[in-house]
Design an enzyme around this catalytic site. Structure first.
Site, PDB file in Angstrom:
ATOM      1  N   LEU A  95       0.816  -1.216   0.000  1.00  0.00           N
ATOM      2  CA  LEU A  95       0.000   0.000   0.000  1.00  0.00           C
ATOM      3  C   LEU A  95       0.847   1.262   0.000  1.00  0.00           C
ATOM      4  O   LEU A  95       0.435   2.310  -0.498  1.00  0.00           O
ATOM      5  CB  LEU A  95      -0.919   0.020   1.232  1.00  0.00           C
ATOM      6  CG  LEU A  95      -2.012  -1.062   1.296  1.00  0.00           C
ATOM      7  CD1 LEU A  95      -2.750  -0.972   2.622  1.00  0.00           C
ATOM      8  CD2 LEU A  95      -2.984  -0.913   0.134  1.00  0.00           C
ATOM      9  N   GLY A  96       2.029   1.173   0.577  1.00  0.00           N
ATOM     10  CA  GLY A  96       2.884   2.348   0.648  1.00  0.00           C
ATOM     11  C   GLY A  96       4.193   2.021   1.337  1.00  0.00           C
ATOM     12  O   GLY A  96       4.355   0.962   1.938  1.00  0.00           O
ATOM     13  N   GLY A  98       7.545   3.945   3.644  1.00  0.00           N
ATOM     14  CA  GLY A  98       8.009   5.124   4.365  1.00  0.00           C
ATOM     15  C   GLY A  98       9.382   4.911   4.949  1.00  0.00           C
ATOM     16  O   GLY A  98      10.044   3.908   4.679  1.00  0.00           O
ATOM     17  N   GLY A  99       9.801   5.866   5.800  1.00  0.00           N
ATOM     18  CA  GLY A  99      11.132   5.800   6.389  1.00  0.00           C
ATOM     19  C   GLY A  99      11.307   4.646   7.359  1.00  0.00           C
ATOM     20  O   GLY A  99      12.427   4.199   7.586  1.00  0.00           O
ATOM     21  N   PHE A 100      10.208   4.140   7.939  1.00  0.00           N
ATOM     22  CA  PHE A 100      10.317   3.095   8.950  1.00  0.00           C
ATOM     23  C   PHE A 100      10.004   1.703   8.421  1.00  0.00           C
ATOM     24  O   PHE A 100      10.286   0.718   9.064  1.00  0.00           O
ATOM     25  CB  PHE A 100       9.377   3.386  10.123  1.00  0.00           C
ATOM     26  CG  PHE A 100       9.771   4.594  10.907  1.00  0.00           C
ATOM     27  CD1 PHE A 100      10.810   4.541  11.813  1.00  0.00           C
ATOM     28  CD2 PHE A 100       9.123   5.796  10.725  1.00  0.00           C
ATOM     29  CE1 PHE A 100      11.189   5.649  12.533  1.00  0.00           C
ATOM     30  CE2 PHE A 100       9.490   6.918  11.434  1.00  0.00           C
ATOM     31  CZ  PHE A 100      10.531   6.844  12.336  1.00  0.00           C
ATOM     32  N   GLY A 101       9.374   1.611   7.262  1.00  0.00           N
ATOM     33  CA  GLY A 101       9.026   0.304   6.751  1.00  0.00           C
ATOM     34  C   GLY A 101       8.005   0.383   5.638  1.00  0.00           C
ATOM     35  O   GLY A 101       7.792   1.431   5.026  1.00  0.00           O
ATOM     36  N   VAL A 103       3.978  -0.771   4.176  1.00  0.00           N
ATOM     37  CA  VAL A 103       2.603  -1.084   4.592  1.00  0.00           C
ATOM     38  C   VAL A 103       1.960  -1.981   3.542  1.00  0.00           C
ATOM     39  O   VAL A 103       2.054  -1.712   2.334  1.00  0.00           O
ATOM     40  CB  VAL A 103       1.772   0.202   4.768  1.00  0.00           C
ATOM     41  CG1 VAL A 103       0.357  -0.148   5.238  1.00  0.00           C
ATOM     42  CG2 VAL A 103       2.446   1.141   5.757  1.00  0.00           C
ATOM     43  N   LYS A 117       1.813  -2.777   8.838  1.00  0.00           N
ATOM     44  CA  LYS A 117       3.078  -2.068   8.637  1.00  0.00           C
ATOM     45  C   LYS A 117       4.221  -2.928   9.151  1.00  0.00           C
ATOM     46  O   LYS A 117       4.302  -3.241  10.338  1.00  0.00           O
ATOM     47  CB  LYS A 117       3.054  -0.722   9.369  1.00  0.00           C
ATOM     48  CG  LYS A 117       4.290   0.118   9.104  1.00  0.00           C
ATOM     49  CD  LYS A 117       4.137   1.516   9.695  1.00  0.00           C
ATOM     50  CE  LYS A 117       5.301   2.401   9.313  1.00  0.00           C
ATOM     51  NZ  LYS A 117       5.138   3.773   9.820  1.00  0.00           N
ATOM     52  N   ASP A 213       5.606  14.812  13.210  1.00  0.00           N
ATOM     53  CA  ASP A 213       5.783  14.492  11.791  1.00  0.00           C
ATOM     54  C   ASP A 213       4.461  14.632  11.028  1.00  0.00           C
ATOM     55  O   ASP A 213       4.087  13.756  10.258  1.00  0.00           O
ATOM     56  CB  ASP A 213       6.352  13.085  11.625  1.00  0.00           C
ATOM     57  CG  ASP A 213       7.023  12.878  10.263  1.00  0.00           C
ATOM     58  OD1 ASP A 213       7.381  13.888   9.623  1.00  0.00           O
ATOM     59  OD2 ASP A 213       7.185  11.721   9.846  1.00  0.00           O
TER      60      ASP A 213
END
Length: 406
Positions: A95-96, A98-101, A103, A117, A213
């Site tokens: 789905l997407g 980001g900086g942490f992992g 999804v 996530k 954030d």
């Protein structure tokens, strides 16, 4: 020498080839290689012993942490890695990212759709992850994305959130496709939803939670376009008797308040970020856009310029006829953005004040020239391409200090 050996054996009455070998070599110098090998083997065995001891302590500490999580009241559901691997069809539908992992879309046994996530490379901050799970699981507000469950199995750390079918806000406000453009009614509702979610974080809990954030990617939309604040990976707790806290810089350039240069922050950094997101919604563009001319790349600098020229109508989303037809009301909303973007954080409103203003509960005269009387924003905070800043260790938030549903 042989006489000595015979006497020794008789006295000991333990005939031994090893003893004979030892006595035969008595007084001889050991070979240097033997000394080196013996010393090395001894050191090796010592290191192995220390490693085993440390590993045993770590395993026991990890088990204790996981045991503690299982015995905290009000915790979200705990899933096994195998369960989440099955629910996401081996993490096949992304789905997407980001900086942490990353999804992934998934579905629980009862058919409920979820967003899973998977945190990558975060084993070094496992304690922060476990504390974050405990905290987010205790927050209940309609305009905050709900944490359904989590997984903490050795190196596997995953968070299970409610599924938001319309994805993140940036998918909709930066659109050029007329069929996907949000009208003014929907944008006003989304702005109010974000304000309500932040008001709860800042004032609805026994201690303030500063998100740190806020950006368009971290605002998610459900099937009815209700907006919900998500991703609390950088959030920090601020005691109510603290006017400010000192912390390492964290967040996303382009959305970060000027006071980050001093590392002294309050919840007003979220207010500033909200102001940036508000402008993006009203103008239908990113705060930094390389496709624009050089003088128009940075939205905040362009905003200040248009205020000085009294030409704010030029900034209203040109891709939406509905936004253009409501231009006067949109420009009035830009005054709220300017209020939130004041360089002096003490002059910015609280999110509860913004909420009341948006709902028409209070009426305040907003002087745009006053809000932008300070020097332009520094480029170090504006950033380029919205790259994420290195994240400092998050502050754990204790579930017991949070209020219940609001």
């Amino acid at each position: 020498m042989n006489l000595y050996i015979e006497v020794y054996i008789k006295v000991q009455n333990v005939p031994s080839e090893a003893s004979l070998r030892h006595l035969t070599n008595y007084g001889k110098k050991k070979h240097p290689l033997e000394v080196i090998l013996g010393s090395s083997l001894g050191s090796l065995f010592l290191l192995i012993g220390i490693f085993v001891l440390l590993f045993w302590k770590k395993e026991n500490a990890d088990e204790a942490e996981e045991y503690d999580l299982d015995h905290v009241a009000g915790m979200p559901t705990r899933y096994s890695y195998h369960d989440l691997q099955a629910s996401t069809e081996n993490f096949s539908k992304e789905l997407g990212r980001g900086g942490f992992g990353t999804v992934f879309e998934g579905a629980l046994i009862d058919g409920t759709k979820v967003a899973v996530k998977r945190l990558d490379g975060l084993s070094q901050i496992k304690k922060s992850f476990l504390a974050e799970v405990e905290t987010i699981g205790s927050i209940h507000h309609f305009n905050l994305v709900r944490l359904i469950g989590f997984c903490a199995e050795k190196s596997h750390m995953l968070l299970v959130y409610e599924y938001m079918s319309n994805g993140s806000l940036d998918r909709w406000v930066f659109q050029k496709n007329p069929e996907m453009l949000l009208d003014w009614h929907h944008r006003k509702k989304i702005i109010l939803d974000i304000a309500k979610g932040l008001t709860y974080l800042h004032e609805g809990c026994r201690q303030k939670i500063v998100h740190l954030d806020i950006k368009s990617q971290n605002i998610l939309l459900d099937e009815n376009f209700n907006a919900k604040v998500s991703d609390f990976g950088l959030s920090k707790l601020v005691d109510r008797d603290q006017s400010q806290v000192v912390t390492a810089m964290r967040g996303t350039p382009g959305y970060m308040a000027p006071e980050w240069l001093t590392s002294v922050i309050t919840e007003k950094v979220d207010v500033y970020s909200f102001g940036v997101v508000l402008l993006e919604i009203l103008c239908g563009r990113r705060n930094f856009d390389r496709s624009q001319s050089e003088e128009a790349m940075h939205l905040l600098e362009l905003f200040k310029k248009k205020i000085e020229e009294d030409q704010l109508l030029d900034l209203v989303d040109k891709n939406s006829e509905d936004m253009q037809s409501n231009g006067v009301e949109v420009v009035n909303m830009m005054r709220v953005a300017a209020w939130c973007l004041h360089n002096d954080y003490t002059k910015r409103p609280s999110m509860s004040m913004v909420d009341k203003f948006l709902e028409g509960v209070v009426n305040i005269e907003l002087d745009l020239d006053y809000f932008f009387s300070n020097p332009p924003l520094p480029n170090t905070i504006l950033g380029v391409d919205n790259q994420e800043v290195h994240v400092a260790t998050t502050t754990s938030l204790i579930a017991s200090i949070l209020s219940g549903p609001r």
